[in-house]
Write an enzyme that holds these catalytic residues in place. Sequence first.
Site, PDB file in Angstrom:
ATOM      1  N   GLY A  62       0.916  -1.220   0.019  1.00  0.00           N
ATOM      2  CA  GLY A  62      -0.050  -0.203   0.050  1.00  0.00           C
ATOM      3  C   GLY A  62       0.786   1.362  -0.147  1.00  0.00           C
ATOM      4  N   ARG A  65      11.856 -27.658   4.061  1.00  0.00           N
ATOM      5  CA  ARG A  65      10.796 -27.201   4.854  1.00  0.00           C
ATOM      6  C   ARG A  65       9.435 -28.021   4.807  1.00  0.00           C
ATOM      7  NH1 ARG A  65      10.090 -20.581   4.512  1.00  0.00           N
ATOM      8  NH2 ARG A  65      12.051 -19.982   5.464  1.00  0.00           N
ATOM      9  N   HIS A  73       1.648 -19.506   7.539  1.00  0.00           N
ATOM     10  CA  HIS A  73       2.541 -18.226   7.221  1.00  0.00           C
ATOM     11  C   HIS A  73       2.187 -17.344   5.932  1.00  0.00           C
ATOM     12  CE1 HIS A  73       6.266 -16.293   8.004  1.00  0.00           C
ATOM     13  NE2 HIS A  73       6.785 -16.882   6.872  1.00  0.00           N
ATOM     14  N   GLU A  90       0.591  -9.107  -0.614  1.00  0.00           N
ATOM     15  CA  GLU A  90       0.130 -10.350  -0.314  1.00  0.00           C
ATOM     16  C   GLU A  90      -1.232 -10.570  -0.588  1.00  0.00           C
ATOM     17  OE1 GLU A  90       1.567 -11.584   3.472  1.00  0.00           O
ATOM     18  OE2 GLU A  90       0.310 -13.451   3.527  1.00  0.00           O
ATOM     19  N   ARG A 115       6.003 -19.591  -1.849  1.00  0.00           N
ATOM     20  CA  ARG A 115       6.738 -18.665  -1.826  1.00  0.00           C
ATOM     21  C   ARG A 115       8.020 -18.784  -1.363  1.00  0.00           C
ATOM     22  NH1 ARG A 115       8.201 -14.674   2.161  1.00  0.00           N
ATOM     23  NH2 ARG A 115       7.023 -15.874   3.668  1.00  0.00           N
TER      24      ARG A 115
HETATM   25  C1  LIG Z   1       6.408 -13.786  10.915  1.00  0.00           C
HETATM   26  C2  LIG Z   1       6.696 -13.431   9.489  1.00  0.00           C
HETATM   27  C3  LIG Z   1       7.834 -13.142   8.906  1.00  0.00           C
HETATM   28  C4  LIG Z   1       7.996 -12.842   7.426  1.00  0.00           C
HETATM   29  N1  LIG Z   1       9.208 -12.752   7.107  1.00  0.00           N
HETATM   30  C5  LIG Z   1       9.344 -12.409   5.727  1.00  0.00           C
HETATM   31  C6  LIG Z   1      10.747 -12.042   5.170  1.00  0.00           C
HETATM   32  O1  LIG Z   1      11.894 -12.248   5.916  1.00  0.00           O
HETATM   33  N2  LIG Z   1      10.754 -11.778   3.865  1.00  0.00           N
HETATM   34  C7  LIG Z   1      10.017 -11.531   3.242  1.00  0.00           C
HETATM   35  O2  LIG Z   1       9.866 -11.374   2.039  1.00  0.00           O
HETATM   36  N3  LIG Z   1       8.546 -11.895   3.621  1.00  0.00           N
HETATM   37  C8  LIG Z   1       8.371 -12.251   4.974  1.00  0.00           C
HETATM   38  N4  LIG Z   1       7.045 -12.345   5.327  1.00  0.00           N
HETATM   39  C9  LIG Z   1       6.022 -12.139   4.653  1.00  0.00           C
HETATM   40  C10 LIG Z   1       5.855 -10.559   4.502  1.00  0.00           C
HETATM   41  O3  LIG Z   1       5.829  -9.936   5.704  1.00  0.00           O
HETATM   42  C11 LIG Z   1       4.236 -10.016   3.974  1.00  0.00           C
HETATM   43  O4  LIG Z   1       3.961 -10.953   3.004  1.00  0.00           O
HETATM   44  C12 LIG Z   1       4.009  -8.743   3.719  1.00  0.00           C
HETATM   45  O5  LIG Z   1       4.454  -7.736   4.633  1.00  0.00           O
HETATM   46  C13 LIG Z   1       2.777  -8.345   3.180  1.00  0.00           C
HETATM   47  O6  LIG Z   1       2.659  -7.032   2.927  1.00  0.00           O
HETATM   48  P1  LIG Z   1       1.431  -6.212   2.382  1.00  0.00           P
HETATM   49  O7  LIG Z   1       1.712  -4.892   2.236  1.00  0.00           O
HETATM   50  O8  LIG Z   1       0.775  -7.160   1.571  1.00  0.00           O
HETATM   51  O9  LIG Z   1       0.359  -6.381   3.582  1.00  0.00           O
HETATM   52  P2  LIG Z   1       0.180  -6.029   5.173  1.00  0.00           P
HETATM   53  O10 LIG Z   1       1.739  -5.511   5.534  1.00  0.00           O
HETATM   54  O11 LIG Z   1      -0.322  -7.099   5.675  1.00  0.00           O
HETATM   55  O12 LIG Z   1      -0.873  -4.872   5.472  1.00  0.00           O
HETATM   56  C14 LIG Z   1      -1.849  -4.997   5.305  1.00  0.00           C
HETATM   57  C15 LIG Z   1      -2.584  -3.574   5.323  1.00  0.00           C
HETATM   58  O13 LIG Z   1      -4.024  -3.460   5.145  1.00  0.00           O
HETATM   59  C16 LIG Z   1      -4.811  -2.992   6.080  1.00  0.00           C
HETATM   60  N5  LIG Z   1      -6.101  -3.550   6.052  1.00  0.00           N
HETATM   61  C17 LIG Z   1      -6.301  -4.937   6.047  1.00  0.00           C
HETATM   62  N6  LIG Z   1      -7.659  -4.943   5.884  1.00  0.00           N
HETATM   63  C18 LIG Z   1      -8.170  -3.867   5.691  1.00  0.00           C
HETATM   64  C19 LIG Z   1      -9.322  -3.109   5.325  1.00  0.00           C
HETATM   65  N7  LIG Z   1     -10.504  -4.156   5.464  1.00  0.00           N
HETATM   66  N8  LIG Z   1      -9.813  -2.106   5.346  1.00  0.00           N
HETATM   67  C20 LIG Z   1      -8.606  -1.284   5.642  1.00  0.00           C
HETATM   68  N9  LIG Z   1      -7.462  -1.524   5.529  1.00  0.00           N
HETATM   69  C21 LIG Z   1      -7.213  -2.631   5.967  1.00  0.00           C
HETATM   70  C22 LIG Z   1      -3.901  -3.270   7.205  1.00  0.00           C
HETATM   71  O14 LIG Z   1      -4.392  -2.447   8.085  1.00  0.00           O
HETATM   72  C23 LIG Z   1      -2.619  -3.222   6.777  1.00  0.00           C
HETATM   73  O15 LIG Z   1      -2.168  -1.832   6.764  1.00  0.00           O
HETATM   74  C24 LIG Z   1       6.936 -12.737   6.591  1.00  0.00           C
HETATM   75  C25 LIG Z   1       5.755 -12.977   7.582  1.00  0.00           C
HETATM   76  C26 LIG Z   1       5.543 -13.082   8.674  1.00  0.00           C
HETATM   77  C27 LIG Z   1       4.114 -13.571   9.077  1.00  0.00           C
END
Ligand SMILES: Cc1cc2nc3c(=O)[nH]c(=O)nc-3n(C[C@H](O)[C@H](O)[C@H](O)COP(=O)(O)OP(=O)(O)OC[C@H]3O[C@@H](n4cnc5c(N)ncnc54)[C@H](O)[C@@H]3O)c2cc1C
Lengths: 253, 589, 278
Positions: free
Chosen positions: B16, B298, B364, B388, B398
């Site tokens: 975002g 894994r 995960h 994601e 992934r």
């Molecule tokens: C423990 C852990 C470790 C990880 N380590 C790694 C790593 O080392 N390397 C790697 O590449 N990836 C890693 N990942 C994966 C990665 O962190 C995530 O895939 C990535 O951060 C997702 O980002 P995003 O921007 O898609 O969404 P997110 O960061 O999940 O953000 C979602 C956003 O949407 C908002 N939102 C959700 N629903 C609504 C709604 N209905 N209305 C308004 N807002 C909403 C939330 O408030 C938030 O701001 C890891 C994941 C986990 C769980």
Amino acid sequence: MPRTIKVEIKRQSNPDAPVVIEKFEVPYRPNMNITSLLGEIACNPITADGKTTAPIAYDSNCLEEICGSCAMLINGKARMACSALVDKLQDGNPDEPITLAPLSKFPVVRDLAVDRSVLFQNLKSVKAWVPIDGTYDLGAAPRQFPQIQEERYPLSNCISCTICMEVCPQFNDSTNFVGAATIAQVKLFNMDPAGSVLKEERLRALAGDGGVQECGFAQNCVEACPKQLPLTEAISDVTREVIVQQVKDFFTR
Amino acid sequence: MAASPRIIVVGGGLAGLSSVIKIAEAGGTVDLFSIVPVKRSHSVCAQGGINAAKDLKGEGDSVLKHFDDTVYGGDFLANQTPVKNMTAQGPAIIDLLDRMGVPFNRTPEGLLDFRRFGGTLYQRTAFAGATTGQQLLYALDEQVRRHESEGKVTKYEGWEFLSAVLDDNGVCRGIVAMDLRTMETRTFPADAIIICTGGNGAIFGKSTNSVVCTGSAQSALYQQGAFYANGEFIQVHPTAIPGEDKLRLMSESARGEGGRVWVPRDRNDKRVARSIPEADRYYFLEERYPKYGNLVPRDIATREIFKIVYEDQMGIDGQPMVYLDLTHLPKERLHKLEGILEIYEKFVGDDPREVPMKIFPGVHYTMGGLWVDFNQQTNIPGVFAAGEADYSIHGANRLGANSLLSCIYGGFVAGPQALNYAKALKPATGDGGHAAELQRQKQKNNQLTSSTGTENPFKIWRELGDTMTKHATIVRYNAGLDEADAKLVELLHRYKNINLSDKSQWANTSFAFTRQLYNMLELGRVIVQGARLRDESRGAHYKPDFPNRNDEQFLKTTKAAFVDGAPSITYEDVDTSHIKPRPRVYSST
Amino acid sequence: MATVAPPVSSATSPQRGVQPLRAGQGNSFLWRKLHSLSGIVPIGAFLVEHIISNFETWNGPLAYAKQVVFLNSLPLVRVLEWAFIFIPLSFHALYGVFIAFRGRSNVNVYPWAGNWMYLSQRITGIIALVYIVQHVWRQRFSGVMLPEHPGAAFAKVQHELSNPWMLAIYVIAMIATTWHFSYGIWLFAAKWGITPGNRARKRFGYVCAVLGIALCLMGLASIYAVVYKYPNAPENVLPETPAALVQPATATSAVSLTNSRSAAPRTTQSQPRSTPQS
Ligand SMILES: Cc1cc2nc3c(=O)[nH]c(=O)nc-3n(C[C@H](O)[C@H](O)[C@H](O)COP(=O)(O)OP(=O)(O)OC[C@H]3O[C@@H](n4cnc5c(N)ncnc54)[C@H](O)[C@@H]3O)c2cc1C
Ligand code: HEM
Ligand code: HEM
Ligand code: SF4
Ligand code: F3S
Ligand code: FES
């Protein structure tokens, strides 16, 4: 009889509503933390004296002490609910009730949820960012020695939980002190090669009312910070630079 | 359309925020909606790092190799063109993040340091200590704050996206959102919207994801006509710390340093772990895989632990847990693991140097998501998706450290594409459907507040999580999946009979949660049915009854549409224009 | 009907709670730093001087009298007194009270060392304030005027301390002010960025502690000297006439000494040098 955990929660259904204390008894399970305790109450929102009530409102997200959402007063002390383990809180004293209350220095939204947006406003007023030209490909950034990285990294770990502000005796509505977290961020960005271009502006901002001068060096911030930021060091360093900047400004502006 | 189109970005994680930055930079105005303050988004949880083939270690790494690793790791289910583009942009994205001030680890010479991660032979992962996701998110957050202070971005933190506003032609004209404080439901006009709402781990009850990762927004759009693709692909990490409220990641390095996985041979053994003699311990990975021992790949580790618990019923104390034992390791080795040992100590309260850790695989990552074209646009005109929340890039599995890159890449594509789209958009006729959609959402709210049933939403959620975890995670059987779908239908039915113990109209978190719960249930069916129909094993999707990959039938993207209140699944060919699919062999890794 | 609600700005209602930083606005920085600085120079410097001067009581009433004469002989002494003592002290004290009342001490919840010291700085400050007001009034602005009758200094203090309550107050004040001052120096160094590092602060803490204890012991020793070491000190050890006792260079003060109410009692013409203890 299965063991239960006694909890007393300070509640307030909206910012203007009266404060009430509600007591709960939650079935004990090993390794419970405060957020799971609150989840348990949500599943079964009945007080200890049998009254049906609303689930507790509180902030949480990551549940692993990295998002900074869940700060509250647990047994009177500010800490993160997700990393507060029931077993450790009760340490050998299972009948002792656990008390939960919202942070005391921030306006209550509801129950344990408070409004901490002042920190984000403060970060804006000190321009806590690197003013890059643009996101297009401009090639690699200037080199940065690991020594600098090692000094910046801990500061960059601040999760904006506002615990350092909550515990600070100087952070209150008569000083309107900016708090340790923002000061630490100023140090962080002043250390960045490109971020330092705004250094003077940040230092001037911090000399405003509520600025770095309000710190009385109580050092609670550094004790309480869940991410162990070197806050007192940052305050010391930044204040020196603010002073130098003010003196410079006095003679040159 | 007007010179400065209005774009709404929903979600303030990496995806975002990166799209917001691109739009603000191109002169657009953005409204940014997020449930949590964007700085608290789930992206902060990522620890390991972010991939990009910069080849600063002189290993001959290249963008093409990164491309190949990603496609191969995803078992060839990913459309290759966007993967190619992403890997090509990787190095520039790392440089950009570096310029934004991310405190990446450095080499003595002051260059970026890289480490090796799963699924590759190259040191390709840039990292900032053990909190890379946090550092990246903050860097983007700071840039957005800067644009915000210049008036280009308006943040709506504490607002939840409920649905898209579609006009008579099915074109998106804005969103309906709810203020989670005042509980006010409103519509906001926009020429294009970008959905960056992350993963859906909450559907599985406990996962390594954050609380707001419910997939609710994606599900709402799916129910409005968007395709949801590859829903059945869910990554389960072998070693997570089971917690009362969530599963916390325990890095693979614990096994890398010599950690051993075991359970008591006798499932009724009630002794404390340390007092159980060697002979009474079942080192099942070592016994079943003498060659690789605890360091099997894994997915195999994940499946074996799962089997021990659910098929052999040998979990510790009958709980879904096995021991990951480090207590025999010498001090120097333990020292290398300090960081993760502290996490365990903090959240479990036991010292893993003294007491074996209890671990279990944890849901995960959501490989599936909203279907998007190569411009990150969904099949609803004006609705884009990134991060994601979309299905692109990762295929069936992934690779570690690829997600952060894909989020930023996705945002960087979605932002400008949405802007272009919006510039060419013709004005809506009438009110663009705002009144009708608002009415629909308010009606849903009213239904909930006036419902006087007996069901507790949090209990329904627990049942959902248990069912999904049991049948739709690591090992899948068609019978189990059928059972799960039936359970979901039952839960959807019981949902109608829900009782909100809190009907107040102020900061009512359980009200918001109950709304999300409905969407979780609907999305759960997409996952379950997608898995039910995919009779093969590919990447994270494993059916013992169909142990092999079946390219003829299933080298296809699953596309779920919401038809007559249920998922309707069709398949679409995968773009394999660059790399010919080849078998993915684990035994040599 | 407007179906599309315009975005409302969240800033319509006044924000509750602690207000954000007023970046670059106001003068509190200057005042705060002046307060900080004034605690070191001139007030702190005066305190050191005062304690050293008072320590002359250890050498008996005459030595102390000489010290008083010496101080009063400094050029423009009245101006110095106001410019470097009374005005800065009033500023520091009053602004200090203002600061103290704006803090919300919470040692009951967070009983950490730094937090205790924070509270102690406020308490010792208040003690110092109360003490100094009465002390200055009684020693400087009422009773025998010491600038004119330096020889009466020892006796004046001795009279004061003959009251056990007064004695207790002096002891407490001595501890409080030296505590306040030595922690104040430490604070100054920490807050002005002189000792940013944890180890530097710790090391400097020892330095300040040693300094504080030394000053405190000197002060307490003076009190001891006044009360126990030289009992029944003469009312005035420096009769006005024999100007020969005064060094030639300080003729001005001699003048000032003589022009006042010279009817000062000359009764007990005892010889300080011959006091057995010395
Ligand atoms: C423990 C852990 C470790 C990880 N380590 C790694 C790593 O080392 N390397 C790697 O590449 N990836 C890693 N990942 C994966 C990665 O962190 C995530 O895939 C990535 O951060 C997702 O980002 P995003 O921007 O898609 O969404 P997110 O960061 O999940 O953000 C979602 C956003 O949407 C908002 N939102 C959700 N629903 C609504 C709604 N209905 N209305 C308004 N807002 C909403 C939330 O408030 C938030 O701001 C890891 C994941 C986990 C769980
Ligand atoms: C051993 C204890 C002390 C003794 C015996 C003592 C004695 C005196 C005497 C005799 C005077 C009058 C001097 C004069 O009029 O010239 C005086 C003045 C004063 N004392 Fe003390 N004092 C003591 C402790 C303190 C302490 C702890 C403080 C706190 C800072 C203090 C602050 C002052 C001040 C501000 C004045 C007025 C200064 C002036 O007149 O120039 N004294 N003291
Ligand atoms: C002889 C008397 C005094 C001396 C020598 C003295 C000295 C000092 C010094 C050196 C400091 C440290 C400045 C800093 O924080 O950087 C200080 C701080 C302080 N003083 Fe005093 N002071 C005296 C009297 C008082 C009085 C009478 C008060 C009134 C209550 C007072 C209140 C304070 C307070 C509150 C602070 C802390 C300021 C802060 O935290 O920023 N002091 N003082
Ligand atoms: S500095 Fe520490 S206590 Fe303060 S907000 Fe940041 S993480 Fe929280
Ligand atoms: S607790 Fe407060 S007073 Fe200063 S040292 Fe920390 S900010
Ligand atoms: S929930 Fe994120 S810090 Fe506790």
